[in-house]
Design an enzyme around this catalytic site. Structure first.
Site, PDB file in Angstrom:
ATOM      1  CG  ASP A  11     -14.917  -2.927  -3.446  1.00 17.68           C
ATOM      2  OD1 ASP A  11     -15.514  -3.210  -2.397  1.00 17.68           O
ATOM      3  OD2 ASP A  11     -13.920  -2.182  -3.480  1.00 17.68           O
TER       4      ASP A  11
ATOM      5  CE  LYS B  34     -13.432  -2.196  -0.302  1.00 20.68           C
ATOM      6  NZ  LYS B  34     -12.746  -1.160  -1.085  1.00 20.68           N
TER       7      LYS B  34
ATOM      8  CB  CYS C 196     -10.633  -3.823  -3.333  1.00 17.57           C
ATOM      9  SG  CYS C 196     -10.490  -2.018  -3.376  1.00 17.57           S
TER      10      CYS C 196
END
Ligand SMILES: [Zn+2]
Length: 195
Positions: free
Chosen positions: A12, A98, A137
């Protein structure tokens, strides 16, 4: 035959999580240089590199407006959801989207994705994980990688924390270690405790 086949998972590194973004992680952009260096090394050795991205619908229980924790971020197709422009882009990398399910937070790169299968198909037994953010994450991706049977190196120099509570980053490091991850690099940076 190489018995220790590795993959790099970059979690991310998107505009919204970097300074100036809607959910900016302090010093988030500092992960880019070490991750780019590792990505080049992995690709040079013909080892796979995966980049996860938070890829939310406009309406999701993940956002505060719909009962969740977070300001709106990384909505599919927006500039905030783009990878940071300085992050290495290479056609050999695989992008894993995701957080698509509007009923789930989708913190982990393994949650609702085919990442575990892709890693197994590549014969991977060890993953190196860095990115944003340490306490969400990255942590969930590390824990799921361990649960899926992979050895994990958590790259402390290449992650930074949100720290909604000041010690979340440090707790995340401890949780990853307790679950079996090897923490490499500067844990203080990864934890990013507020001064
Ligand atoms: Zn998100």
């Amino acid at each position: 035959m190489d018995t220790n086949r590795k993959a790099l998972i970059i979690v991310d590194v998107q505009n919204d999580f970097c300074p100036g973004g809607s959910l900016a992680v302090a010093h988030g952009d500092e992960v880019i240089t070490p991750l780019n260096r590792l990505a080049r090394e992995f690709l040079d050795r013909n080892e796979p590199v995966f980049k996860t991205r938070d890829w939310h619908p406009e309406k999701t229980k993940h956002f505060a407006d719909y009962g969740g924790t977070w300001p709106v971020h990384c909505v599919q197709g927006t500039r905030g959801a783009d990878f940071h422009p300085d992050l290495l882009e290479d056609l050999r990398e695989t992008i894993v989207s995701k957080g698509i399910d509007e009923r789930a937070d989708g913190y982990s790169g393994f949650d609702g994705t085919n990442l575990a299968r892709l890693l197994r198909e590549e014969g991977i037994n060890e993953v190196w994980v860095g990115g944003l953010a340490t306490d969400y994450c990255v942590k969930h991706t590390v824990l799921d990688a361990l649960k899926s049977g992979f050895c994990v190196k958590a790259l402390a120099d290449a992650m930074r924390a949100v720290n909604l509570n000041p010690n979340d980053g440090q707790h995340a490091i401890e949780e990853m270690r307790a679950a079996g991850a090897e923490i490499v690099g500067n844990e203080k940076k990864a934890a990013g405790a507020r001064p």
